[in-house]
Design a protein around this motif. Structure first.
Motif, PDB file in Angstrom:
ATOM      1  N   PRO A  42      25.880  54.098  79.185  1.00  0.00           N
ATOM      2  CA  PRO A  42      27.159  54.207  79.894  1.00  0.00           C
ATOM      3  C   PRO A  42      28.308  54.393  78.913  1.00  0.00           C
ATOM      4  O   PRO A  42      28.399  53.667  77.918  1.00  0.00           O
ATOM      5  CB  PRO A  42      27.281  52.859  80.621  1.00  0.00           C
ATOM      6  CG  PRO A  42      25.908  52.261  80.607  1.00  0.00           C
ATOM      7  CD  PRO A  42      25.266  52.759  79.354  1.00  0.00           C
ATOM      8  N   SER A  76      25.814  53.905  93.593  1.00  0.00           N
ATOM      9  CA  SER A  76      24.974  54.005  92.400  1.00  0.00           C
ATOM     10  C   SER A  76      23.514  54.232  92.780  1.00  0.00           C
ATOM     11  O   SER A  76      22.838  55.093  92.203  1.00  0.00           O
ATOM     12  CB  SER A  76      25.096  52.722  91.570  1.00  0.00           C
ATOM     13  OG  SER A  76      24.067  52.626  90.603  1.00  0.00           O
ATOM     14  N   GLU A  80      22.854  57.979  92.396  1.00  0.00           N
ATOM     15  CA  GLU A  80      22.412  58.086  91.009  1.00  0.00           C
ATOM     16  C   GLU A  80      21.058  57.433  90.730  1.00  0.00           C
ATOM     17  O   GLU A  80      20.685  57.261  89.567  1.00  0.00           O
ATOM     18  CB  GLU A  80      23.474  57.449  90.092  1.00  0.00           C
ATOM     19  CG  GLU A  80      24.890  57.943  90.312  1.00  0.00           C
ATOM     20  CD  GLU A  80      25.080  59.398  89.957  1.00  0.00           C
ATOM     21  OE1 GLU A  80      24.201  59.951  89.283  1.00  0.00           O
ATOM     22  OE2 GLU A  80      26.105  59.991  90.360  1.00  0.00           O
ATOM     23  N   GLU A  84      23.113  55.429  86.881  1.00  0.00           N
ATOM     24  CA  GLU A  84      24.501  55.143  86.557  1.00  0.00           C
ATOM     25  C   GLU A  84      24.885  53.866  87.282  1.00  0.00           C
ATOM     26  O   GLU A  84      24.944  53.845  88.509  1.00  0.00           O
ATOM     27  CB  GLU A  84      25.427  56.289  87.002  1.00  0.00           C
ATOM     28  CG  GLU A  84      25.285  57.537  86.163  1.00  0.00           C
ATOM     29  CD  GLU A  84      26.437  58.507  86.338  1.00  0.00           C
ATOM     30  OE1 GLU A  84      26.719  59.249  85.396  1.00  0.00           O
ATOM     31  OE2 GLU A  84      27.059  58.514  87.419  1.00  0.00           O
ATOM     32  N   SER A 278      29.831  56.450  84.232  1.00  0.00           N
ATOM     33  CA  SER A 278      29.382  57.753  83.758  1.00  0.00           C
ATOM     34  C   SER A 278      28.535  57.554  82.513  1.00  0.00           C
ATOM     35  O   SER A 278      29.019  57.041  81.504  1.00  0.00           O
ATOM     36  CB  SER A 278      30.589  58.631  83.444  1.00  0.00           C
ATOM     37  OG  SER A 278      30.194  59.878  82.935  1.00  0.00           O
ATOM     38  N   VAL A 279      27.283  57.932  82.599  1.00  0.00           N
ATOM     39  CA  VAL A 279      26.399  57.797  81.447  1.00  0.00           C
ATOM     40  C   VAL A 279      26.290  59.126  80.715  1.00  0.00           C
ATOM     41  O   VAL A 279      26.623  60.184  81.254  1.00  0.00           O
ATOM     42  CB  VAL A 279      24.981  57.331  81.873  1.00  0.00           C
ATOM     43  CG1 VAL A 279      25.042  56.000  82.600  1.00  0.00           C
ATOM     44  CG2 VAL A 279      24.277  58.380  82.722  1.00  0.00           C
TER      45      VAL A 279
END
Length: 321
Positions: A42, A76, A80, A84, A278-279
């Protein structure tokens, strides 16, 4: 190139370095070869940008209600696959920057704006909004209905925004996603031609850098002119002074104090709503090259879109065979 096309190139071995979201990465990619790996550190946030020039969105109560209404962990998970993590309203990426988080301050705002739709409704009602027969909150004939600008080529963002849409509907805020082509999306986001927008900043080696991108008025621009960052058009001279002060000191205690004050702005004013962290998307093939950055040897940010880090990665890579 969309995520789907790039993912297929990786899975088929046509590409050795990936930097995008892959749904169910273990089945789609990792299982295809013992040489396939990934690391998702991250580094910043993916956020709901709020156009602060909009007369309705200028109302801090509306922004606070939205922040409480969004189920970040669900965004998330659904958007994601949990790769994330959920963000927090203070804007501090954890665990990467956990030492910067002003936990007591964040706790005083409903556990850092933890998901609480009833709290969101109560804030709107206290601000004079009432739910109509159509289920939409309104005041003085103005309904809480907005569009959300999004990059339609990012399947994970599309799914995350769908969760946000459902969350906001539950508290009486109607939003309609606009999933656009990348160039149109970027032009409209940078130019401020949107009401709500989903997107991310790059961040930097401490939380200050992303906060500067969000909150520094010099980074913004009039509506219709492209802004380098600060897409929401936030402007406050006291905030600018804090940001300028950080740049003049190398004292760690002073820097942490300034970032704590910037967190206070994020929590109190809600100029932007961080949703997921945001990774750096990073998939790599050790069958073709060695020398990749890893969690054990993080000599550079690993995603191919990071400048100048991608150059450092290239210099470390050694072809095999």
């Amino acid at each position: 190139m969309t995520n789907d096309t790039a993912n297929t190139y990786l899975a088929n071995g046509q590409a050795q370095w990936g930097s995008q979201f892959i749904p169910n990465i273990h089945a789609f990619y990792i299982s295809k070869s013992p040489n396939y790996h990934y690391w998702f550190p991250p580094v910043a946030n993916v956020s709901l940008f709020i156009n602060l020039t909009n007369p309705i969105l200028k109302n801090v109560a509306v922004r606070q209600a939205m922040a409480y209404a969004i189920d970040r962990p669900k965004a998330s998970l659904i958007g994601e696959y949990g790769y994330e993590p959920a963000s927090n309203q203070a804007g501090i990426v954890t665990p990467t920057f956990s030492g910067w988080l002003d936990a007591p301050q964040a706790a005083s705002y409903g556990n850092n704006y933890a998901y609480n739709p009833q709290k969101a409704i109560s804030i709107l009602q206290a601000a004079g909004y009432k739910k109509g027969s159509d289920g939409i909150m309104a005041k003085g004939g103005q309904k809480l209905q907005f569009t959300i600008l999004n990059n339609g080529g990012f399947s994970d963002w599309v799914a995350a925004v769908s969760v946000i849409q459902q969350n906001l509907k539950a508290v009486g805020i109607q939003v309609t996603p606009q999933n656009l082509a990348a160039t149109t999306y970027q032009t409209d986001l940078y130019g401020g031609k949107y009401q709500l927008g989903y997107g991310s900043e790059t961040g930097g080696p401490s939380p200050y850098y992303e906060m500067r991108q969000w909150l520094y008025s010099a980074n913004s621009a009039p509506i219709g002119t492209a802004a380098g960052s600060n897409f929401e058009r936030y402007s406050n001279s006291s905030t600018d002074a804090l940001i300028n002060q950080y740049a003049t000191t190398a004292d760690a205690a002073t820097q942490h104090s300034i970032v704590s004050k910037l967190q206070s702005i994020m929590l109190k004013e809600v100029p932007v709503i961080p949703v997921t962290e945001s990774v750096d998307w990073f998939q790599y093939d050790t069958g073709s090259f060695s020398g990749w950055p890893t969690q054990g040897n993080p000599y550079a940010q690993p995603a191919a879109y990071n400048y100048p880090d991608w150059g450092q990665t290239m210099l470390h890579l050694v072809p095999k065979g």
